[in-house]
Design an enzyme around this catalytic site. Sequence first.
Site, PDB file in Angstrom:
ATOM      1  N   GLU A   1      -2.658   7.493  -5.183  1.00 60.65           N
ATOM      2  CA  GLU A   1      -3.010   6.819  -6.447  1.00 60.65           C
ATOM      3  C   GLU A   1      -4.486   6.928  -6.826  1.00 60.65           C
ATOM      4  O   GLU A   1      -4.859   6.765  -7.985  1.00 60.65           O
ATOM      5  CB  GLU A   1      -2.640   5.328  -6.388  1.00 60.65           C
ATOM      6  CG  GLU A   1      -3.495   4.497  -5.445  1.00 60.65           C
ATOM      7  CD  GLU A   1      -3.088   3.018  -5.417  1.00 60.65           C
ATOM      8  OE1 GLU A   1      -1.896   2.726  -5.233  1.00 60.65           O
ATOM      9  OE2 GLU A   1      -3.981   2.172  -5.568  1.00 60.65           O
TER      10      GLU A   1
ATOM     11  N   ASP B   1       4.185  -0.487  -6.985  1.00 58.24           N
ATOM     12  CA  ASP B   1       2.942  -0.800  -7.695  1.00 58.24           C
ATOM     13  C   ASP B   1       1.791  -0.030  -7.047  1.00 58.24           C
ATOM     14  O   ASP B   1       0.653  -0.113  -7.499  1.00 58.24           O
ATOM     15  CB  ASP B   1       2.686  -2.317  -7.613  1.00 58.24           C
ATOM     16  CG  ASP B   1       1.466  -2.743  -8.413  1.00 58.24           C
ATOM     17  OD1 ASP B   1       1.402  -2.385  -9.600  1.00 58.24           O
ATOM     18  OD2 ASP B   1       0.589  -3.441  -7.850  1.00 58.24           O
TER      19      ASP B   1
ATOM     20  N   ARG C   1       0.862  -1.190   0.000  1.00 58.49           N
ATOM     21  CA  ARG C   1       0.000   0.000   0.000  1.00 58.49           C
ATOM     22  C   ARG C   1       0.893   1.234   0.000  1.00 58.49           C
ATOM     23  O   ARG C   1       1.915   1.293   0.708  1.00 58.49           O
ATOM     24  CB  ARG C   1      -0.908   0.048   1.239  1.00 58.49           C
ATOM     25  CG  ARG C   1      -2.113  -0.892   1.178  1.00 58.49           C
ATOM     26  CD  ARG C   1      -3.136  -0.496   0.105  1.00 58.49           C
ATOM     27  NE  ARG C   1      -4.263  -1.413   0.039  1.00 58.49           N
ATOM     28  CZ  ARG C   1      -4.346  -2.477  -0.768  1.00 58.49           C
ATOM     29  NH1 ARG C   1      -3.346  -2.759  -1.585  1.00 58.49           N
ATOM     30  NH2 ARG C   1      -5.424  -3.228  -0.780  1.00 58.49           N
TER      31      ARG C   1
ATOM     32  N   HIS D   1      -0.847  -0.344  -9.831  1.00 59.63           N
ATOM     33  CA  HIS D   1      -1.599  -1.314  -9.009  1.00 59.63           C
ATOM     34  C   HIS D   1      -2.050  -2.514  -9.848  1.00 59.63           C
ATOM     35  O   HIS D   1      -3.231  -2.841  -9.905  1.00 59.63           O
ATOM     36  CB  HIS D   1      -2.809  -0.628  -8.348  1.00 59.63           C
ATOM     37  CG  HIS D   1      -3.131  -1.229  -7.012  1.00 59.63           C
ATOM     38  ND1 HIS D   1      -3.360  -0.478  -5.884  1.00 59.63           N
ATOM     39  CD2 HIS D   1      -3.247  -2.524  -6.623  1.00 59.63           C
ATOM     40  CE1 HIS D   1      -3.620  -1.279  -4.872  1.00 59.63           C
ATOM     41  NE2 HIS D   1      -3.555  -2.526  -5.291  1.00 59.63           N
TER      42      HIS D   1
END
Length: 332
Positions: free
Chosen positions: A263, A258, A234, A295
């Site tokens: 985001e 990622d 996260r 993600h």
Amino acid sequence: MKIAFFSTQPYDRLFFERENTAGKFNYQFYETHLGPHIVRAVERVDAVCVFVNDKVNREVIAVLAEKGVRLIALRCAGFNNVDLAAAKEYGISVCRVPAYSPEAVAEHTVAMLLTLNRKTHKAYNRVREQNFSLNGLLGFNLHGRTVGVVGTGKIGKAFCRIMRGFGCRLLAFDLYQDDELVQEGLHYVPLDELYREADILSLHCPLTEDNKHMLNKQSLGRMKDGVIVLNTSRGGLIDTVAVIEALKSRKLGGLAIDVYEQEEKIFFRDLSNTVIEDDTLQRLMSFPNVLITAHQAFFTDEALGQIARTTLANVEKNLQQQVREGDPAFLL
Ligand code: NAI
């Protein structure tokens, strides 16, 4: 059973339609995030199905309760975006997909590490332009390097096992030890020692109030010069501003993420014709030794199939009141 899906992409529809062969479920798909701006549009549904960036705060939950929604079904593992205390207060159940394909996320983490280290993304473009030079593509052997893993749950464990296959030395920090991993040669150490020893540090723990910005100026300062940091967990685990400083000072040798703290307004969308106002993300993207994916670590055929099956099974169990005590899919 009526379910309103938020933050949906074409692939969500595809996989959920595929699992609805008996026609038990009635779907409404919304592309927008669930949040205060849209929650009043929810009408006559039993459950809402949300993803990582939907904002299911107290305000949203109060309206869902008023509209008679009985279940918030997360189609992901992490649940830091749902106010569980508010859901409990309003009597709404919350479920998630605790494990769909830990290997999907672990394998993507390794893919990012290999790309960052061996620069295959640059080599691919160079060779297509008939540039066969190797200058600037130098990497290092993973064999013999120390990998520090924070969180040895399902994903961290799968990641450890892959890295063991590369011949890496494995150190880990977790609130609980995994005996199988210890038997396989992994050593649990205090977090400080992990920071000191790791050549590669990979985050696989959930984001909680306690570990927000665990990678910050102080912790980064304790790490080896040139350490590689991987985060597929996260975004909020990392203080991005501190990470940018560590990249500028060459303390960090590379960063592969990622997930990104901000985001929510960016990932899962095509913004190629848009001016991105997030200067922190733009600065991050300007470093040659930073690799960002949006993600996508979970994004395999196996994982999407499992997510759809588990989510629908959760909805059915809940609405038919068949949830058993201790079911790991149910948070409330
Ligand atoms: P898990 O629940 O199996 O394992 C999490 C581990 O972290 C547990 O062993 C737990 O004891 C440990 N932990 C909890 N708090 C900790 C702390 N403060 N410090 C160190 N360890 C701590 O979860 P799983 O399935 O391995 O997923 C891990 C995380 O990966 C999720 O919470 C989610 O945020 C992220 N994730 C990311 C995906 C992606 O597509 N990028 C997809 C799925 C999950």
